[in-house]
Design a protein around this motif. Structure first.
Motif, mmCIF file in Angstrom:
data_model
loop_
_atom_site.group_PDB
_atom_site.id
_atom_site.type_symbol
_atom_site.label_atom_id
_atom_site.label_comp_id
_atom_site.label_asym_id
_atom_site.label_seq_id
_atom_site.Cartn_x
_atom_site.Cartn_y
_atom_site.Cartn_z
ATOM 1 N N TYR A 279 6.130 -4.071 -11.420
ATOM 2 C CA TYR A 279 5.096 -3.047 -11.502
ATOM 3 C C TYR A 279 5.523 -1.974 -10.506
ATOM 4 C CZ TYR A 279 1.989 -6.167 -14.137
ATOM 5 O OH TYR A 279 1.435 -6.981 -15.106
ATOM 6 N N LEU A 280 4.989 -0.774 -10.621
ATOM 7 C CA LEU A 280 5.414 0.329 -9.757
ATOM 8 C C LEU A 280 5.402 -0.006 -8.266
ATOM 9 C CD1 LEU A 280 3.914 3.441 -11.558
ATOM 10 C CD2 LEU A 280 6.334 3.043 -11.071
ATOM 11 N N PRO A 281 4.308 -0.529 -7.702
ATOM 12 C CA PRO A 281 4.317 -0.797 -6.255
ATOM 13 C C PRO A 281 5.410 -1.781 -5.845
ATOM 14 C CG PRO A 281 2.076 -0.868 -7.099
ATOM 15 C CD PRO A 281 2.991 -0.823 -8.295
ATOM 16 N N ASN B 228 12.832 12.442 -2.493
ATOM 17 C CA ASN B 228 11.641 13.256 -2.702
ATOM 18 C C ASN B 228 10.973 12.817 -4.001
ATOM 19 O OD1 ASN B 228 9.819 15.454 -2.026
ATOM 20 N ND2 ASN B 228 10.667 16.440 -3.839
ATOM 21 N N HIS B 229 11.788 12.482 -5.004
ATOM 22 C CA HIS B 229 11.239 11.937 -6.252
ATOM 23 C C HIS B 229 10.484 10.643 -5.964
ATOM 24 C CE1 HIS B 229 11.313 9.449 -9.921
ATOM 25 N NE2 HIS B 229 11.142 10.608 -10.546
ATOM 26 N N LEU B 230 11.072 9.780 -5.148
ATOM 27 C CA LEU B 230 10.408 8.528 -4.795
ATOM 28 C C LEU B 230 9.078 8.807 -4.098
ATOM 29 C CD1 LEU B 230 10.265 5.446 -4.531
ATOM 30 C CD2 LEU B 230 11.729 5.628 -2.494
ATOM 31 N N LYS B 231 9.095 9.721 -3.145
ATOM 32 C CA LYS B 231 7.862 10.043 -2.415
ATOM 33 C C LYS B 231 6.785 10.569 -3.370
ATOM 34 C CE LYS B 231 7.886 12.091 1.688
ATOM 35 N NZ LYS B 231 7.903 13.118 2.758
ATOM 36 N N GLN B 232 7.165 11.497 -4.235
ATOM 37 C CA GLN B 232 6.199 12.066 -5.179
ATOM 38 C C GLN B 232 5.694 10.998 -6.154
ATOM 39 O OE1 GLN B 232 4.816 14.988 -4.621
ATOM 40 N NE2 GLN B 232 6.208 15.043 -2.880
ATOM 41 N N ILE C 131 4.845 5.247 2.146
ATOM 42 C CA ILE C 131 5.140 6.650 2.476
ATOM 43 C C ILE C 131 5.561 6.770 3.944
ATOM 44 C CG2 ILE C 131 4.075 8.930 2.836
ATOM 45 C CD1 ILE C 131 4.755 8.468 -0.073
ATOM 46 N N GLN C 132 4.877 6.068 4.838
ATOM 47 C CA GLN C 132 5.249 6.118 6.260
ATOM 48 C C GLN C 132 6.675 5.642 6.471
ATOM 49 O OE1 GLN C 132 2.294 3.749 8.270
ATOM 50 N NE2 GLN C 132 0.781 5.402 8.279
ATOM 51 N N ARG C 133 7.026 4.536 5.843
ATOM 52 C CA ARG C 133 8.381 4.001 5.989
ATOM 53 C C ARG C 133 9.417 4.930 5.381
ATOM 54 N NH1 ARG C 133 7.139 -0.929 3.024
ATOM 55 N NH2 ARG C 133 9.350 -1.480 3.072
ATOM 56 N N LEU C 134 9.108 5.496 4.220
ATOM 57 C CA LEU C 134 10.029 6.437 3.582
ATOM 58 C C LEU C 134 10.227 7.666 4.464
ATOM 59 C CD1 LEU C 134 11.824 7.331 1.269
ATOM 60 C CD2 LEU C 134 9.768 8.119 0.058
ATOM 61 N N ASN C 135 9.148 8.187 5.032
ATOM 62 C CA ASN C 135 9.274 9.336 5.936
ATOM 63 C C ASN C 135 10.173 9.015 7.126
ATOM 64 O OD1 ASN C 135 7.719 11.107 4.422
ATOM 65 N ND2 ASN C 135 5.822 10.602 5.485
ATOM 66 N N GLY C 136 10.057 7.804 7.672
ATOM 67 C CA GLY C 136 10.916 7.392 8.778
ATOM 68 C C GLY C 136 12.389 7.355 8.373
ATOM 69 N N ILE C 137 12.654 6.843 7.181
ATOM 70 C CA ILE C 137 14.032 6.798 6.680
ATOM 71 C C ILE C 137 14.567 8.214 6.484
ATOM 72 C CG2 ILE C 137 15.463 6.195 4.669
ATOM 73 C CD1 ILE C 137 13.577 3.682 4.382
ATOM 74 N N THR D 89 0.847 -1.196 0.000
ATOM 75 C CA THR D 89 0.000 0.000 0.000
ATOM 76 C C THR D 89 0.881 1.244 0.000
ATOM 77 O OG1 THR D 89 -0.156 0.212 2.405
ATOM 78 C CG2 THR D 89 -1.814 -1.191 1.322
ATOM 79 N N SER D 90 0.409 2.266 -0.680
ATOM 80 C CA SER D 90 1.178 3.512 -0.744
ATOM 81 C C SER D 90 1.283 4.158 0.636
ATOM 82 C CB SER D 90 0.560 4.479 -1.761
ATOM 83 O OG SER D 90 -0.787 4.727 -1.462
ATOM 84 N N GLU D 91 0.266 4.009 1.484
ATOM 85 C CA GLU D 91 0.315 4.593 2.824
ATOM 86 C C GLU D 91 1.473 4.018 3.623
ATOM 87 O OE1 GLU D 91 -2.518 3.264 1.569
ATOM 88 O OE2 GLU D 91 -3.732 5.056 1.272
ATOM 89 N N ASN D 92 1.595 2.703 3.604
ATOM 90 C CA ASN D 92 2.680 2.041 4.324
ATOM 91 C C ASN D 92 4.035 2.463 3.757
ATOM 92 O OD1 ASN D 92 4.660 -0.526 4.188
ATOM 93 N ND2 ASN D 92 3.569 -0.500 6.150
#
Length: 193
Positions: free
Chosen positions: A165-167, A135-139, A12-18, A7-10
């Motif tokens: 695939y993207l995900p 930031n590119h990854l997040k966007q 994004i949360q992990r990326l923000n933590g990193i 899921t994108s939510e999970n």
């Protein structure tokens, strides 16, 4: 074998933590960032540059896939990773704060810095590139939420033996970063002994 639902939510949360952790690490003194725990081992800056080198290969692939993926009206509940891709993704995972197995890095992903190259300016550049790329990854993760991500695949950085695939690509990249976060922790812990 249990399903791996992405899921994108999970993600994004992990990326923000990193990103938060790397922001803290980027403020450490030059010696901590540039000292290797052992000969032929990477230092923290080299680990970050390795992550930069690996992700740069994915930027055009992700951009092209996003551009060619049809829009959707409603975000999906999650994306089920396929068997081989799940195996490759999970091969990156750490267990109990330890890297499961050592992996030989391909030469094209090996950062090579002379000790004299690692000035504060160069270190700042490596970290700035990391934040720009991620930031590119997040966007990209956010943009994928309004796309049909099941229509277009692309080859991984190691070639067509693995296609994503993207995900799946996002998950692989995140697990790769999480693996190297463990490595960074090991490097920094070795300096405390």
């Amino acid at each position: 074998m249990a399903s791996l639902i992405l899921t994108s939510e999970n993600q994004i949360q992990r990326l923000n933590g990193i990103l938060t952790r790397i922001e803290t690490i980027s403020k450490l003194d030059v010696e901590k960032l540039t000292t290797s725990p052992r000969p032929k081992s990477w230092n923290v800056v080299e680990v970050i540059e390795h992550l930069n080198m690996a992700y740069r290969i994915y930027v055009p692939k992700i951009d092209d896939t996003l551009a060619k993926s049809p829009d959707i009206q409603k975000e999906t509940e999650g994306f089920k990773a396929r068997g081989w891709q799940k195996f490759v993704i999970q091969g990156q995972l750490s267990k109990d704060g330890k890297r499961k197995m050592k992996m030989k890095t391909l030469k094209r992903f090996t950062p090579i810095f002379a000790a004299s190259d690692l000035t504060q300016e160069k270190i700042d550049e490596v970290f700035a590139n990391f934040f720009e790329l991620n930031n590119h990854l997040k966007q990209s993760i956010l943009s994928s939420r309004s796309k049909d991500v099941s229509k277009k695949k692309f080859s991984s950085a190691i070639g067509p033996i693995v296609n994503f695939y993207l995900p799946e690509a996002f998950e692989f990249l995140l697990c790769h970063m999480e693996r190297h976060m463990v490595q960074i922790d090991e490097i920094l812990e070795s300096k405390r002994l």
